[in-house]
Design an enzyme around this catalytic site. Structure first.
Site, PDB file in Angstrom:
ATOM      1  N   ASP A  78       0.839  -1.198   0.000  1.00 19.53           N
ATOM      2  CA  ASP A  78       0.000   0.000   0.000  1.00 19.53           C
ATOM      3  C   ASP A  78       0.880   1.257   0.000  1.00 19.53           C
ATOM      4  OD1 ASP A  78      -2.294   1.470   0.049  1.00 19.53           O
ATOM      5  OD2 ASP A  78      -2.905   0.900   2.075  1.00 19.53           O
ATOM      6  N   ARG A 120      -0.138   9.003 -10.090  1.00 22.04           N
ATOM      7  CA  ARG A 120      -0.215   7.801  -9.248  1.00 22.04           C
ATOM      8  C   ARG A 120       0.442   6.571  -9.890  1.00 22.04           C
ATOM      9  NH1 ARG A 120      -3.641   7.314  -5.238  1.00 22.04           N
ATOM     10  NH2 ARG A 120      -4.069   5.156  -5.775  1.00 22.04           N
ATOM     11  N   ASN A 122     -10.583  -3.024  -6.147  1.00 19.38           N
ATOM     12  CA  ASN A 122      -9.775  -2.017  -6.855  1.00 19.38           C
ATOM     13  C   ASN A 122     -10.365  -1.594  -8.210  1.00 19.38           C
ATOM     14  OD1 ASN A 122      -6.563  -3.280  -5.655  1.00 19.38           O
ATOM     15  ND2 ASN A 122      -7.795  -1.579  -4.886  1.00 19.38           N
ATOM     16  N   TRP A 123     -11.400  -2.321  -8.680  1.00 20.56           N
ATOM     17  CA  TRP A 123     -12.032  -1.940  -9.958  1.00 20.56           C
ATOM     18  C   TRP A 123     -12.684  -0.564  -9.865  1.00 20.56           C
ATOM     19  CZ3 TRP A 123     -10.624  -4.695 -13.984  1.00 20.56           C
ATOM     20  CH2 TRP A 123     -10.293  -6.031 -13.807  1.00 20.56           C
ATOM     21  N   ARG A 150       1.708  -5.034   6.141  1.00 21.14           N
ATOM     22  CA  ARG A 150       1.020  -3.993   5.362  1.00 21.14           C
ATOM     23  C   ARG A 150       1.828  -2.700   5.465  1.00 21.14           C
ATOM     24  NH1 ARG A 150      -5.206  -2.845   4.178  1.00 21.14           N
ATOM     25  NH2 ARG A 150      -4.893  -1.069   2.801  1.00 21.14           N
ATOM     26  N   ARG A 209      -5.357  -2.589   8.450  1.00 18.75           N
ATOM     27  CA  ARG A 209      -6.488  -3.499   8.214  1.00 18.75           C
ATOM     28  C   ARG A 209      -6.054  -4.519   7.171  1.00 18.75           C
ATOM     29  NH1 ARG A 209      -7.786   1.582   6.545  1.00 18.75           N
ATOM     30  NH2 ARG A 209      -7.470   1.868   4.320  1.00 18.75           N
ATOM     31  N   GLU A 217       0.628 -13.391  12.171  1.00 20.40           N
ATOM     32  CA  GLU A 217       1.125 -12.210  12.879  1.00 20.40           C
ATOM     33  C   GLU A 217       1.066 -11.049  11.898  1.00 20.40           C
ATOM     34  OE1 GLU A 217       1.906 -11.966  16.036  1.00 20.40           O
ATOM     35  OE2 GLU A 217       1.615 -14.104  16.401  1.00 20.40           O
TER      36      GLU A 217
END
Ligand code: FPP
Length: 238
Positions: free
Chosen positions: A16, A29, A64-65, A184, A190, A203
């Site tokens: 991410d 982006r 993600n669409w 992440r 999340r 973990e």
């Protein structure tokens, strides 16, 4: 630094922060997604050096669409670009490619590039780099349930193992299907529908590092944090 540390057999990564990384550079982006591919390459090579057997990266979720069409098109074109640049490197490093996720809806050219990468690295015997592409954890469980019902198995024969055996990760050896560690990046905390069933006892390590900046040191740090955790699986310490 990794000397005495426990190395997970399966690591999952929610990559991410590509968009924010690009923004910091004053770039569009998609520039971040391109830099994200380089981060995948260096992370995969280093993970295999450490002894990781399976690295699952969340490349595109079923949610993600809803991104702008141009961005979706760009992400879908990445495996094509990736194929030419990355497959020779993977073959040199003995790394295999796989994909999990719903093939429906993914452009044909994208699937062709991923399938060809999987085919051309199939003889490699090292780590598996598994792309979760058009992947959603709940949808994966729904598909597993459909397959189980269609098989006609009686309800009292259904166990956790039955479910595990019908998930897409059933292509991997039982011991590594469930990631011991999920990382992440970018400070979000999340799981976003990633390996929903398989993450029950994973973990979780969260880092503020944006994915395109993730490197060998970042992976060392995440594994070091994992290694210090006391995994009890609901039991008590011996
Ligand atoms: C999250 O950053 C990243 C993604 C949704 C896509 C990640 C994909 C790649 C790095 C490459 C994909 C590889 C293949 C083979 C398809 P974000 O865009 O959500 O960043 P932001 O939260 O800063 O906006």
């Amino acid at each position: 630094m990794i000397g005495e540390l426990k190395i997970p057999a399966h690591i999952g990564i929610i990559m991410d922060g590509n968009g924010r990384w690009a923004k910091v550079q004053g770039k569009p982006r998609v520039f971040g997604h391109k830099a994200g591919m380089d981060a995948i390459e260096r992370t995969a090579i280093y993970a295999q050096k450490l002894g990781v057997k399976l690295l699952t990266v969340y490349a595109f979720s079923t949610e993600n669409w809803s991104r702008p069409l141009d961005e979706v098109k760009f992400i879908m074109s990445l495996p094509i670009d990736f194929y030419g640049r990355f497959v020779p490197v993977l073959n040199k490093e003995n790394i295999q490619i796989r994909m999990i996720g719903n093939r429906e809806g993914v452009p044909k050219a994208t699937l062709k590039a991923i399938d060809k990468a999987a085919e051309d690295t199939a003889a490699n015997t090292g780590m598996i780099l598994n792309f979760a592409m058009n992947y959603g954890g709940r949808a994966e469980v729904v598909e597993a349930v459909k397959k189980i019902v269609a098989s006609g198995i009686s309800p009292d024969q259904i166990s956790e193992e039955t479910i595990s055996d019908h998930l897409e990760t059933a292509i991997f050896p039982k011991d590594w299907r469930d990631p011991e560690l999920i990382i992440r990046t970018s400070g979000e905390m999340r799981l976003s529908n990633f390996l929903t069933w398989q993450s029950a006892y994973s973990e979780l390590v969260f880092t503020d590092t944006l994915w395109p900046d993730f490197d060998e040191i970042s992976l060392d740090q995440a594994i070091s944090e994992y290694s210090g955790r006391d995994r009890r699986f609901g039991g008590v310490k011996a």
